[in-house]
Scaffold this motif. Structure first.
Motif, PDB file in Angstrom:
ATOM      1  N   CYS A  87       0.841  -1.205   0.000  1.00  0.00           N
ATOM      2  CA  CYS A  87       0.000   0.000   0.000  1.00  0.00           C
ATOM      3  C   CYS A  87       0.871   1.248   0.000  1.00  0.00           C
ATOM      4  N   PHE A  91       0.982   3.717  -3.341  1.00  0.00           N
ATOM      5  CA  PHE A  91       0.209   4.952  -3.254  1.00  0.00           C
ATOM      6  C   PHE A  91       0.952   6.151  -2.670  1.00  0.00           C
ATOM      7  N   TYR A 109       1.824  -0.526  10.811  1.00  0.00           N
ATOM      8  CA  TYR A 109       1.510   0.612   9.948  1.00  0.00           C
ATOM      9  C   TYR A 109       2.606   1.678  10.076  1.00  0.00           C
ATOM     10  N   LEU A 146      -3.546   7.363   2.311  1.00  0.00           N
ATOM     11  CA  LEU A 146      -4.091   6.162   2.928  1.00  0.00           C
ATOM     12  C   LEU A 146      -4.659   6.486   4.303  1.00  0.00           C
ATOM     13  N   ILE A 175      -7.341   6.223  -0.108  1.00  0.00           N
ATOM     14  CA  ILE A 175      -7.631   4.798   0.034  1.00  0.00           C
ATOM     15  C   ILE A 175      -7.822   4.458   1.512  1.00  0.00           C
ATOM     16  N   VAL A 177      -7.787   1.505   4.164  1.00  0.00           N
ATOM     17  CA  VAL A 177      -7.312   0.134   4.355  1.00  0.00           C
ATOM     18  C   VAL A 177      -7.921  -0.384   5.655  1.00  0.00           C
ATOM     19  N   ILE A 202      -9.687  -1.144   0.655  1.00  0.00           N
ATOM     20  CA  ILE A 202      -8.931  -2.387   0.630  1.00  0.00           C
ATOM     21  C   ILE A 202      -9.204  -3.104   1.947  1.00  0.00           C
ATOM     22  N   ALA A 221      -5.479  -9.713   0.720  1.00  0.00           N
ATOM     23  CA  ALA A 221      -6.049  -8.390   0.461  1.00  0.00           C
ATOM     24  C   ALA A 221      -7.166  -8.557  -0.551  1.00  0.00           C
ATOM     25  N   ILE A 227      -6.883  -2.290  -8.211  1.00  0.00           N
ATOM     26  CA  ILE A 227      -5.941  -2.280  -7.091  1.00  0.00           C
ATOM     27  C   ILE A 227      -5.210  -3.612  -7.003  1.00  0.00           C
ATOM     28  N   PHE A 231      -1.163  -4.425  -7.054  1.00  0.00           N
ATOM     29  CA  PHE A 231      -0.445  -5.262  -6.084  1.00  0.00           C
ATOM     30  C   PHE A 231       0.378  -6.326  -6.821  1.00  0.00           C
TER      31      PHE A 231
END
Length: 347
Positions: A87, A91, A109, A146, A175, A177, A202, A221, A227, A231
Motif C-alpha cells: 500500500c 500509493f 503501519y 491512505l 484509500i 485500508v 482495501i 487483500a 488495485i 499489487f
C-alpha cells in the motif's frame, strides 16, 4: 464521493503507473504440460524443483470459494505485512505523502511508513475506543493517500461500525485500508459480506488467526480489480512458496468453526473470571481472540506471569493502553494457568 476503479489511478505514484513489471518464466507460459526448459530450474523432480505459480491461481480459486469473492479481487501476500507495505509502495511518494492512522493500533503501519519514508498522522481513538470521525477527516490534507483502520482493532479488541467506515470512505479523498485480521472472532460481519464496496476500500484478512496458519505467513487483500492488478504488478514474482500454497490449500478444507466457537466461549469465561481478580481494574469488551486487561501494576504483573512461564503482551508503554496487558485466549488448560497466576493472591 463515489470512486470508480479508474478513479483509483489518481492516487497511484507516477513511477508505479509507468512501471513495467518483471516478467518471469511462469508469466510467459502458464500451461501445465510440456518440456519445461525455460526457467533455468533443476530438471530432477523432488516436489519443489519448479518455480511456483506467481499468480497462485489454484489457491485463489479455493479462497474465492471460502470467502465468496471473485478471484480477480484477491491478493495473497507473505503475511498481511506484505500487503501493508505494498500500500505504501503503490500509493505514497516517499518524503511527500502522508497517511492517517488510528491510535492505539497495529504497530506495523508505523513501521512500514518509516521504512518507506512516509509521515503518519495518528489520531487518538475516543475514550471508549470508538472512531473519532471528524478528527480523522480533519487530519487529512491534499497529500493524504491512505487511512488505516484495524477492525476489530489490535490491541483494543473492539470493532468499528460499518456505517462509520463507509462514511469515511465516502468523505476521505484517498484509500481506506480496513484490517480485518480478527474478524472471524467478531459478532460483526466482514465488509466482504456487503454486495458492493466502494472502490477506494482495501480489506485485509489473514490465515494466521482463525485458520491457524501463522507459521505459513499468508495474508490476504481484497479490493477492486485495478488495485489487485497494482499489487500483482509491484510484488516480487514468487512471493508465496509452493510448500506454503500446498499446505494452505489442504488446511482450507478443514472446518475451523468449532475452534473459533471454543475460543469465543473461552474469551467470555476468561473475561468473567479476570473481573473477580483483586488486581484487575477493567477487562475491555473484545471481538478478537484476545482481551485487553487493565491491572494495578502492569509491569509487575507481566514479570510475575513470566516467572510462572505465562507469556502475555505488556502494552503499558502504548499510548492509550497504559496499565494494560493484552492476553491471547489459549486452550482451556492454558487459560486456567493464566487465571491461577495473574494475582499475588493466587500464588
Amino acid at each position: 464521493m463515489t470512486y470508480t476503479q479508474k478513479d483509483i489511478y489518481r492516487f497511484v505514484r507516477p513511477n508505479i503507473m509507468r512501471l513495467k513489471p518483471y516478467s518471469c518464466a511462469r508469466d510467459e507460459y502458464t500451461g501445465h504440460d510440456g518440456v519445461f526448459i525455460d526457467a533455468n530450474e533443476n530438471p530432477f523432480r523432488n516436489g519443489f524443483n519448479r518455480y511456483p505459480d506467481p499468480r497462485q491461481m489454484e489457491l485463489k480459486r479455493r479462497l474465492s470459494e471460502v470467502k465468496n469473492v471473485p478471484v480477480g479481487r484477491i491478493f495473497i501476500g507473505n503475511g498481511s505485512d506484505e500487503a501493508i507495505d505494498l500500500c505504501f509502495r503503490i500509493f505514497c511518494v516517499p518524503g511527500t505523502d502522508n497517511v492517517i492512522s488510528i491510535a492505539p493500533s497495529y504497530g506495523m503501519y508505523q513501521v512500514s511508513a518509516d521504512i518507506n519514508d512516509v509521515e503518519v498522522r495518528e489520531v487518538r481513538l475516543n475514550d471508549d475506543f470508538s472512531l473519532p470521525l471528524a478528527s480523522l477527516l480533519s487530519a487529512a490534507d491534499d497529500r493524504s493517500r491512505l487511512m488505516f483502520l484495524c477492525s476489530p482493532n489490535n490491541p483494543t479488541g473492539n470493532s468499528f461500525a460499518q456505517e462509520d467506515i463507509l462514511l469515511l470512505a465516502e468523505r476521505f479523498d484517498g484509500i481506506i485500508v480496513v484490517d480485518e485480521a480478527y474478524i472471524d472472532f467478531s459478532d460483526h460481519d466482514s465488509l466482504l459480506s456487503r454486495d458492493e464496496l466502494p472502490g477506494n476500500i482495501i480489506v485485509l484478512q489473514t490465515l494466521s488467526k482463525a485458520y491457524g496458519m501463522a507459521g505459513l505467513r499468508l495474508g490476504l487483500a481484497f479490493a477492486c480489480e485495478n488495485i489487485i492488478d497494482l499489487f500483482s504488478k509491484v510484488k516480487y514474482p514468487y512471493n508465496i512458496n509452493q510448500a506454503g500454497m500446498n499446505e494452505a490449500f489442504s488446511l482450507l478444507g478443514r472446518d475451523v468453526g468449532k475452534e473459533v466457537a471454543e475460543i469465543r466461549s473461552e474469551r467470555l469465561r476468561v473475561a468473567e473470571a479476570l473481573r473477580t481478580k483483586p488486581n484487575v481494574r477493567k477487562v475491555y469488551p473484545s471481538d478478537a481472540n484476545f482481551l485487553l486487561v487493565e491491572v494495578d501494576d502492569a509491569d509487575g504483573t507481566y514479570e510475575r506471569l513470566v516467572r510462572r512461564k505465562v507469556i502475555v503482551r505488556n502494552r503499558n508503554n502504548v499510548a492509550g493502553c497504559e496499565g494494560c496487558l493484552r492476553i491471547t485466549i489459549g486452550t482451556k488448560a492454558e487459560n486456567n494457568i493464566l487465571l491461577s497466576s495473574i494475582s499475588e493472591d493466587d500464588e
